[in-house]
Design an enzyme around this catalytic site. Structure first.
Site, mmCIF file in Angstrom:
data_model
loop_
_atom_site.group_PDB
_atom_site.id
_atom_site.type_symbol
_atom_site.label_atom_id
_atom_site.label_comp_id
_atom_site.label_asym_id
_atom_site.label_seq_id
_atom_site.Cartn_x
_atom_site.Cartn_y
_atom_site.Cartn_z
ATOM 1 N N SER A 1 5.935 8.293 12.592
ATOM 2 C CA SER A 1 5.821 6.951 12.037
ATOM 3 C C SER A 1 6.726 5.954 12.757
ATOM 4 O O SER A 1 7.792 6.311 13.253
ATOM 5 C CB SER A 1 6.193 6.971 10.544
ATOM 6 O OG SER A 1 5.343 7.821 9.827
ATOM 7 N N ARG B 1 -1.813 12.770 9.890
ATOM 8 C CA ARG B 1 -0.501 13.348 10.211
ATOM 9 C C ARG B 1 -0.233 14.474 9.231
ATOM 10 O O ARG B 1 -0.587 14.383 8.059
ATOM 11 C CB ARG B 1 0.567 12.256 10.119
ATOM 12 C CG ARG B 1 1.868 12.573 10.774
ATOM 13 C CD ARG B 1 2.642 11.287 11.049
ATOM 14 N NE ARG B 1 2.153 10.624 12.249
ATOM 15 C CZ ARG B 1 2.443 9.366 12.585
ATOM 16 N NH1 ARG B 1 3.178 8.629 11.776
ATOM 17 N NH2 ARG B 1 1.992 8.849 13.702
ATOM 18 N N ASP C 1 3.812 -0.369 11.502
ATOM 19 C CA ASP C 1 3.366 0.948 11.084
ATOM 20 C C ASP C 1 2.770 1.619 12.313
ATOM 21 O O ASP C 1 2.083 0.963 13.111
ATOM 22 C CB ASP C 1 2.319 0.844 9.969
ATOM 23 C CG ASP C 1 2.005 2.193 9.344
ATOM 24 O OD1 ASP C 1 2.549 2.492 8.266
ATOM 25 O OD2 ASP C 1 1.219 2.942 9.938
ATOM 26 N N ARG D 1 9.050 4.188 12.029
ATOM 27 C CA ARG D 1 9.992 4.072 10.911
ATOM 28 C C ARG D 1 11.313 3.525 11.418
ATOM 29 O O ARG D 1 12.181 4.255 11.892
ATOM 30 C CB ARG D 1 10.158 5.442 10.253
ATOM 31 C CG ARG D 1 10.772 5.404 8.875
ATOM 32 C CD ARG D 1 10.511 6.681 8.129
ATOM 33 N NE ARG D 1 9.087 6.858 7.870
ATOM 34 C CZ ARG D 1 8.555 7.990 7.420
ATOM 35 N NH1 ARG D 1 9.322 9.019 7.172
ATOM 36 N NH2 ARG D 1 7.260 8.075 7.207
ATOM 37 N N ASP E 1 0.793 -1.229 0.000
ATOM 38 C CA ASP E 1 0.000 0.000 0.000
ATOM 39 C C ASP E 1 0.824 1.279 0.000
ATOM 40 O O ASP E 1 0.338 2.335 -0.380
ATOM 41 C CB ASP E 1 -0.942 0.025 1.212
ATOM 42 C CG ASP E 1 -0.195 0.043 2.549
ATOM 43 O OD1 ASP E 1 1.042 -0.079 2.555
ATOM 44 O OD2 ASP E 1 -0.853 0.189 3.596
ATOM 45 N N HIS E 2 2.091 1.215 0.408
ATOM 46 C CA HIS E 2 2.885 2.432 0.578
ATOM 47 C C HIS E 2 3.626 2.868 -0.684
ATOM 48 O O HIS E 2 3.998 4.039 -0.796
ATOM 49 C CB HIS E 2 3.911 2.237 1.702
ATOM 50 C CG HIS E 2 3.395 2.566 3.071
ATOM 51 N ND1 HIS E 2 2.249 2.007 3.586
ATOM 52 C CD2 HIS E 2 3.863 3.408 4.034
ATOM 53 C CE1 HIS E 2 2.049 2.476 4.810
ATOM 54 N NE2 HIS E 2 2.997 3.333 5.098
#
Length: 798
Positions: free
Chosen positions: A684, A475, A192, A686, A127-128
Site C-alpha cells: 500500500s 492483495r 492509495d 501507506r 471508504d476505508h
C-alpha cells in the site's frame, strides 16, 4: 478547534436514514458538466510538440501523457538523451483523489502550508473506515457513528478548501474515480496504491503518499523519475472462464512483486480493443501488485462507450478529437524497454497465493498444488467485489452463475460476501435484480466500501485457525483481511470465487468438475456470460452521498479537531539534521546513527504500519506510531516485534517491542537507522510507514532494494534511503552498530557525482566501510536538507 457553522454536521447525520434512500434516483445518468474533468487536450498536444522537437523519435502512449504534463515542456527534458530510468521529471498533475484514511495526514500537511484553496481539483472518498460485519445498512450506520470525529474533520476541511467530499456509502475511491473523474490522457495522483485502477480509461493514475499529493494540491511541480516503459502485447481473445483478472494474475506470476518497479506497463495490440473499460481497470488496478508505477491502454471504442454511459459525453467527444490527432495511442515504431507477449486465447483461470500476489497457479493445477502443500481441501469463505472487481460486468457474470445454481437447487456452502464498488453499481444491480439473485443463493451484500479487502472485516470464525478463503481482491499478505496470520487468501476472478463457493472445496475446478445435487444428480456450471454496460443505463442511487461538483472554498469554515482527540492531532514539523541547533556535530553528514534492527525478508507497508484496527489513528501520528514494525521479523534471532537495546539503562530490559525500543532511542535523542531486505515497503501507498520511523527518530534506511512509493515517501519525510551496492553487506551490520555517512556533504554541496559510503563501527569487531548508491535528485536533496519536503515547500512560499 471548534466549528463555527453547526450545519456542517448535517450531512453526516443525514446518512443515518439508511433505510429510506429518500433521495435515490431511478432514471439513467444524464450528461454532466465535464469542465473540470476534461483534460486540456490542445494544450497537452502543443506541449508534446515541444518535446518532439527535442527527442525526435516515436513516443509510447505513456511518454505522451507524461511529457505533455511537464511543468516546462520546452526545457524540462534538457537536451534529450536517455530519459527513461534516468531523468527526473517535473510534472503538473491535473487532479488529486484521497481516501479517508490517507486523506487525514495529507490534509494535515496541506493545512500547514497555509494556502486558501487547492491548486487542482481534489476529492476525498470515505471508504476505508467502514467495518464489514453484518451487512450494508447496519455496518454503515455503526461505522459512521464510530468515525464521526474523523468524518467531521474531513468534511470541514473539504468545505474550507473547496474539495469534493464523497460521503460514507458513496463507494470505493477507485470505482468512483473511474465512474466520475477519469479521462483518457489525464495525469492524476491518488493517495492509495491502487490509484492506477483509473488507467482503465487510458490515463496515467499514480499512487503516492500524502506529501506527494500536497505537491499537486499546492501547485508545486511533482517530481517523478522517468519510468521505463514495458509493452504488454495482447493478441487473441478471452473465452470461456478466462477474464481480465486472470490476465493480470498470470502476469503477476511472470513479473513477481518487484518486476514492475520503476516501470509503467503499457498494453497494446489487437487484444486490447475487445476488453471492457472496467476489465482494463482490473488489469491496471493489480499492476500495483508487481510494483508498477502505473498501467495504461490506448483509447478504445469501449472507453468511449463507458464515458457516455457514465454521463461524460463531453469528455468522450474531446477524447475522440484528441485521438484523431494521435495523442491517445503510441506512435507507430515506438520502442519499449521490454515487450511481453500474451495470447489471450491461451489463458486459463489462475489462482494466486497464499500470502503473496505473485504466486500464480493455473486453475487446472491448483487442486494438485493444494494437495502437495498438505493443506485441507476446504474453503472457509468466498468474497467478491472490492475496488478490483466490482463492476457491472463482474456482477452480471457472477449473477449468471447464481441463476444456474438456483435453478439446480444449490446454495453456497460457505459464507459468500459481496462488496459493490460504488453506490451507482449498488443501485443499478439492485434495479436489475442482480442483488436479489445473489442473495437467493446465500450472498450477504456488504456496504459500498473497502471492508474485508483492507482488513475492515469483523470476522468471528476461524480466528487462530489455519483456513483458506478465496477473494477477488488484489492483495493477500498475511493477516491483511481478518487479522488472522493463518488465513490463506487466494486471489481469483469473481466467477471462480463464486463457483468454488458452491463446492466449499479448494480442489473444485468448475471448468471440468460437477457438483452433486440433493437429488443425487450431477450438475456442471456452464461458462458464465456478462454484460459490460446496463441496457437501461446506470442510475446514481442515493444522491445525498454525492458531493457538490466543483465547490467553492468557504474560508470562514473552522476545521474540526477536538483539543483532546485521540484520533486527530496537528502536525509538528520535523527538524533538520543540518541546521544550527540540531545538535549534529557532523555538519552536512548525518549524525552518528545507531542501528535499531536488521529486518528479515518480506517487509511490506502492512508490516511497517499495520491497518485493520489501527486505521482509526491515521490522523494521530503519536498514537499510530505505536504499531511501528510490529509484525516485522528481526533477523537477529528470528522473532517478530522484538528489538534489542544494547544501551538499556535504569533497569530497562535489553529486549522490548520494536516501538518501545524506538521510543527509548527518541527519549535519548539518539537518531537511528534500519537495515532491511529486498523490496522494502512493497504494498500500500501507506505514508505512515515513512512518517512513523521519522517520528521516532529514524534518519536513514539501508536496503537491498526499495519499493518505489515507499522510497519516495521516505525521501518526502527527510529519511535518507540508501541501497547496498553489495547485497551481502546486509548481513554484516547488526543492532547497536554505529553508522556514519561519508560523502553526503559533498552531495548536498552540489556535486551530483558524489558517492555515499557508510562507515560501520560494530559493537564488536573492526570498523569497516561499505559502498552504497542513492536515487536522490537535486530537489530531493533539498527536502533532506530542510528536514522534509513540506519544510522545503513552506520555505519557498515564505
Amino acid at each position: 478547534m471548534l466549528i463555527r457553522n453547526p450545519a456542517l454536521h448535517a450531512p453526516i447525520q443525514s446518512l443515518r436514514r439508511l433505510g429510506s434512500r429518500s433521495l435515490a434516483t431511478h432514471s439513467p445518468i444524464q450528461e454532466k458538466d465535464c469542465t473540470s474533468i476534461t483534460p486540456p487536450y490542445q494544450t497537452l498536444i502543443q506541449n508534446l510538440e515541444h518535446v518532439r522537437q527535442i527527442l525526435k523519435r516515436p513516443l509510447t502512449l505513456a511518454e505522451k501523457i507524461l511529457y505533455s504534463h511537464l511543468a516546462d515542456p520546452v526545457n524540462g527534458l534538457g537536451s534529450g538523451g536517455r530519459i527513461r530510468g534516468e531523468a527526473y521529471l517535473q510534472l503538473h498533475p491535473e487532479r488529486v483523489a484521497m481516501q479517508d484514511a490517507s486523506a487525514q495526514m495529507a490534509l494535515l500537511q496541506f493545512m500547514s502550508a497555509g494556502l486558501a484553496r487547492c491548486a487542482v481539483p481534489t476529492s476525498i472518498h470515505c471508504d476505508h473506515l467502514i467495518q464489514a460485519s453484518q451487512g450494508a445498512n447496519s455496518d454503515l450506520e455503526r461505522s459512521i457513528e464510530n468515525n464521526k470525529e474523523v468524518f467531521d474533520f474531513l468534511e470541514s476541511a473539504a468545505r474550507k478548501y473547496g474539495i469534493e467530499f464523497w460521503r460514507p456509502g458513496s463507494g470505493i475511491i477507485h470505482q468512483i474515480v473511474l465512474e466520475n473523474y477519469a479521462a483518457p490522457g489525464m495525469l492524476m495522483l491518488g493517495t492509495d496504491s491502487h490509484t492506477p485502477n483509473a488507467g482503465g480509461l487510458g490515463m496515467l493514475a499514480i499512487g503516492v503518499g500524502g506529501a506527494d499529493a500536497v505537491d499537486a494540491m499546492t501547485g508545486t511541480p511533482w517530481e517523478l523519475k522517468a519510468p521505463q516503459i514495458v509493452g504488454i502485447h495482447l493478441t487473441g481473445q478471452l473465452s470461456g472462464w478466462a477474464t481480465t483478472k486472470d490476465l493480470i494474475l498470470h502476469l503477476a506470476g511472470k513479473l513477481t512483486v518487484r518486476g514492475g518497479t520503476g516501470r509503467i506497463l503499457e498494453y497494446f495490440g489487437p487484444g486490447v480493443a475487445n476488453q471492457s473499460c472496467t476489465g482494463l481497470a482490473t488489469i491496471a488496478n493489480m499492476g500495483a501488485e508487481v510494483g508498477a508505477t502505473t498501467s495504461t491502454f490506448p483509447y478504445s471504442q469501449n472507453m468511449q462507450s463507458y464515458l457516455h454511459a457514465t454521463g461524460r459525453g463531453p469528455v468522450a467527444r474531446a477524447a475522440d478529437a484528441a485521438a484523431a490527432q494521435g495523442f491517445l495511442s503510441a506512435d507507430e515504431g515506438a520502442e519499449y524497454d521490454e515487450v511481453i507477449e500474451i495470447n489471450l486465447s491461451e489463458l486459463e483461470p489462475t489462482i494466486n497465493g497464499p500470502f503473496t500476489p505473485d504466486l500464480a497457479t493455473p486453475l487446472s493445477k491448483f487442486g494438485s498444488f493444494v494437495k502437495e502443500q498438505g493443506w485441507k481441501d476446504e474453503l472457509s469463505a468466498g468474497l467478491i467485489g472490492s475496488c478490483t472487481n466490482s463492476s457491472y460486468e463482474d456482477m452480471t457474470r457472477v449473477a449468471d452463475l447464481a441463476r444456474q445454481a438456483k435453478a439446480a437447487g444449490l446454495t453456497t456452502k460457505v459464507p459468500f460476501l459481496c462488496t459493490p464498488g460504488s453506490e451507482q453499481i449498488r443501485a443499478t444491480i439492485e434495479r436489475d435484480n442482480i442483488t436479489s439473485t445473489l442473495e437467493d443463493v446465500g450472498a450477504v451484500v456488504l456496504a459500498n466500501v473497502c471492508g474485508p479487502c483492507i482488513g475492515q472485516w469483523k470476522r468471528d470464525d476461524k480466528q487462530g485457525e489455519e483456513n483458506a478463503i478465496l477473494t477477488s481482491f488484489n492483495r493477500n499478505f498475511k493477516s491483511r483481511n481478518d487479522g488472522n496470520k493463518l488465513t490463506m487468501n487466494f486471489l481469483a476472478s469473481p466467477t471462480i470465487v463464486t463457483a468454488m463457493s458452491f463446492s466449499g472445496k479448494l480442489s473444485f475446478n468448475p471448468m471440468t468438475d460437477s457438483l452433486t445435487l440433493p437429488s443425487g444428480e450431477s450438475f456442471k456450471f456452464s461458462p458464465p456470460t456478462g454484460q459490460d454496460l446496463p441496457s437501461n443505463g446506470f442510475i446514481p442511487g442515493e444522491t445525498s452521498y454525492y458531493p457538490e461538483p466543483m465547490p467553492e472554498p468557504q474560508p470562514e469554515t473552522e476545521v474540526i479537531i477536538k483539543k483532546e482527540s485521540q484520533r486527530l492531532e496537528l502536525l509538528e514539523p520535523f527538524g533538520s539534521h543540518f541546521v544550527e541547533g540540531s545538535g549534529n556535530p557532523r555538519g552536512l553528514e548525518l549524525p552518528s546513527l545507531k542501528v535499531l534492527m536488521r529486518v528479515r525478508g518480506k517487509c511490506t507497508t502492512d508490516h511497517i504500519s499495520a491497518a485493520g484496527p489501527w486505521l482509526k489513528y491515521k490522523g494521530h501520528l503519536t498514537n499510530i506510531s505505536e504499531n511501528l514494525l510490529i509484525t516485522a521479523v528481526n533477523d537477529e534471532g528470528g522473532e517478530m516485534n522484538v528489538a534489542f537495546d544494547h544501551d538499556a539503562r535504569n533497569g530497562q530490559s535489553e529486549t522490548d517491542t520494536i516501538p518501545n525500543v524506538a521510543k527509548r532511542f527518541k527519549a535519548r535523542s539518539q537518531p537511528w537507522a534500519l537495515v532491511v531486505d529486498e523490496n522494502y515497503g512493497e504494498g500500500s501507498a501507506r505514508e505512515h510507514a515513512a512518517l512513523q520511523p521519522r517520528f521516532y527518530g529514524c534518519a536513514m534506511i539501508l536496503a537491498r532494494s526499495f519499493a518505489r512509493i515507499h522510497e519516495t515517501n521516505l525521501k518526502k519525510q527527510g529519511v535518507l534511503p540508501l541501497w547496498f551496492v553489495d547485497k551481502a553487506d546486509y548481513a554484516r551490520i547488526g543492532s547497536g552498530d554505529v553508522l556514519e555517512t561519508i560523502g553526503l556533504a559533498e552531495l548536498l554541496q552540489g556535486n551530483p557525482n558524489a558517492e555515499i559510503k557508510v562507515k560501520v563501527t560494530p559493537r564488536t569487531g573492526d570498523v569497516f566501510e561499505i559502498p552504497t548508491r542513492h536515487t536522490m535528485s537535486a530537489d530531493q536533496l533539498k527536502w533532506l536538507r530542510a528536514g522534509s519536503a513540506l519544510n522545503h515547500i513552506r520555505s519557498q512560499m515564505n
